[in-house]
Design a protein around this motif. Structure first.
Motif, PDB file in Angstrom:
ATOM      1  N   ALA A 107       0.828  -1.206   0.000  1.00  0.00           N
ATOM      2  CA  ALA A 107       0.000   0.000   0.000  1.00  0.00           C
ATOM      3  C   ALA A 107       0.861   1.253   0.000  1.00  0.00           C
ATOM      4  N   VAL A 108       1.873   1.269   0.841  1.00  0.00           N
ATOM      5  CA  VAL A 108       2.749   2.442   0.890  1.00  0.00           C
ATOM      6  C   VAL A 108       3.447   2.616  -0.456  1.00  0.00           C
ATOM      7  N   PHE A 109       4.010   1.560  -1.007  1.00  0.00           N
ATOM      8  CA  PHE A 109       4.727   1.645  -2.282  1.00  0.00           C
ATOM      9  C   PHE A 109       3.809   2.124  -3.411  1.00  0.00           C
ATOM     10  N   LEU A 110       2.661   1.509  -3.563  1.00  0.00           N
ATOM     11  CA  LEU A 110       1.782   1.828  -4.692  1.00  0.00           C
ATOM     12  C   LEU A 110       1.109   3.196  -4.563  1.00  0.00           C
ATOM     13  N   THR A 111       0.888   3.654  -3.324  1.00  0.00           N
ATOM     14  CA  THR A 111       0.256   4.967  -3.170  1.00  0.00           C
ATOM     15  C   THR A 111       1.239   6.118  -3.316  1.00  0.00           C
ATOM     16  N   ARG A 112       2.495   5.823  -3.565  1.00  0.00           N
ATOM     17  CA  ARG A 112       3.450   6.882  -3.889  1.00  0.00           C
ATOM     18  C   ARG A 112       3.293   7.303  -5.339  1.00  0.00           C
ATOM     19  N   TYR A 131       2.224   1.594  12.304  1.00  0.00           N
ATOM     20  CA  TYR A 131       2.899   0.783  11.289  1.00  0.00           C
ATOM     21  C   TYR A 131       4.404   1.034  11.400  1.00  0.00           C
ATOM     22  N   GLY A 132       5.204   0.011  11.264  1.00  0.00           N
ATOM     23  CA  GLY A 132       6.656   0.110  11.481  1.00  0.00           C
ATOM     24  C   GLY A 132       7.340   1.140  10.597  1.00  0.00           C
ATOM     25  N   TRP A 133       8.101   2.042  11.232  1.00  0.00           N
ATOM     26  CA  TRP A 133       8.778   3.105  10.485  1.00  0.00           C
ATOM     27  C   TRP A 133       9.777   2.573   9.463  1.00  0.00           C
ATOM     28  N   PRO A 134      10.610   1.554   9.779  1.00  0.00           N
ATOM     29  CA  PRO A 134      11.555   1.069   8.760  1.00  0.00           C
ATOM     30  C   PRO A 134      10.848   0.534   7.508  1.00  0.00           C
ATOM     31  N   ARG A 135       9.766  -0.232   7.702  1.00  0.00           N
ATOM     32  CA  ARG A 135       9.026  -0.749   6.541  1.00  0.00           C
ATOM     33  C   ARG A 135       8.369   0.377   5.767  1.00  0.00           C
ATOM     34  N   PHE A 136       7.786   1.339   6.487  1.00  0.00           N
ATOM     35  CA  PHE A 136       7.156   2.488   5.833  1.00  0.00           C
ATOM     36  C   PHE A 136       8.186   3.249   5.004  1.00  0.00           C
ATOM     37  N   THR A 137       9.335   3.525   5.591  1.00  0.00           N
ATOM     38  CA  THR A 137      10.368   4.309   4.915  1.00  0.00           C
ATOM     39  C   THR A 137      10.925   3.581   3.698  1.00  0.00           C
ATOM     40  N   THR A 138      11.194   2.299   3.833  1.00  0.00           N
ATOM     41  CA  THR A 138      11.730   1.533   2.706  1.00  0.00           C
ATOM     42  C   THR A 138      10.744   1.543   1.529  1.00  0.00           C
ATOM     43  N   ALA A 139       9.486   1.246   1.805  1.00  0.00           N
ATOM     44  CA  ALA A 139       8.475   1.228   0.745  1.00  0.00           C
ATOM     45  C   ALA A 139       8.255   2.627   0.181  1.00  0.00           C
ATOM     46  N   GLY A 140       8.279   3.641   1.052  1.00  0.00           N
ATOM     47  CA  GLY A 140       8.074   5.019   0.611  1.00  0.00           C
ATOM     48  C   GLY A 140       9.191   5.525  -0.283  1.00  0.00           C
ATOM     49  N   VAL A 141      10.431   5.250   0.086  1.00  0.00           N
ATOM     50  CA  VAL A 141      11.576   5.680  -0.728  1.00  0.00           C
ATOM     51  C   VAL A 141      11.522   5.011  -2.095  1.00  0.00           C
TER      52      VAL A 141
END
Length: 197
Positions: A107-112, A131-141
């Motif tokens: 979800a984070v990756f695709l909504t970017r 939601y875990g910050w490391p997973r959020f950041t990795t998918a977001g970047v």
């Protein structure tokens, strides 16, 4: 406002690009996609360099995502309650919550980039639900890199013909979103049939 911002690209270039993608990731109505297409045209013309342009576009988006995430983490429940008073925002937030529950990293990756109108709301939801910050950041970047690459790359390929690049991207991303929806629905039907639901 779009014409005014586009006129500022030659003068403020990368700073303007980063600020625009940052603000758009906070759900503010800034034409980040059009500005990235225009910046890609400036890269094609030799007025901007490719790597710094991609970095500025993605960096602004990443910073906006982080601010949204930490706002959700810090002010989560209170902020979501206020935002949900608006029926349009409430619908977007409800979708964002449902997506995070099922498929957080995807979800984070695709909504970017693919479902970008949901991006700011997914940021808030991810933060407010812990939601875990490391997973959020990795998918977001990764997602912001794709977003910047697609739009700056299209602007470069079309050498600044923003209208043609915009139409082409709208068509391509529409097909990709439609195909994704068909695959997800197919998977859901297959899973439902196997479990007997």
């Amino acid at each position: 406002m779009t014409d005014w911002l586009l006129a500022l690209v030659p003068q403020y270039g990368l700073w303007l690009l980063a600020a625009t993608t940052f603000l758009s990731c906070l759900a503010l109505p800034f034409p980040a996609s059009i500005l990235m297409l225009t910046a890609g045209g400036f890269v094609a013309a030799g007025d901007l360099a490719l790597a710094p342009t991609l970095a500025a576009a993605a960096g602004g988006g990443i910073a906006g995502d982080q601010l949204g995430y930490w706002a959700g983490r810090s002010f989560g429940t209170r902020l979501l309650t206020q935002l949900r008073r608006d029926p349009g925002r409430d619908r977007l937030l409800a979708k964002a919550v449902a997506i995070m529950d099922r498929r957080g990293t995807s979800a984070v990756f695709l909504t970017r980039w693919l479902f970008s109108p949901l991006g700011p709301w997914v940021n808030l939801t991810a933060g407010s639900t812990g939601y875990g910050w490391p997973r959020f950041t990795t998918a977001g970047v990764a997602g912001e890199a794709v977003w910047a690459g697609i739009y700056v790359g299209a602007g470069y390929a079309f050498a600044g013909n923003v209208e043609a690049a915009s139409q082409m991207l709208g068509s391509v991303l529409g097909v990709v979103a439609g195909a994704s929806a068909v695959l997800i629905l197919g998977y859901w039907l297959y899973s439902s049939q196997r479990t007997g639901v």
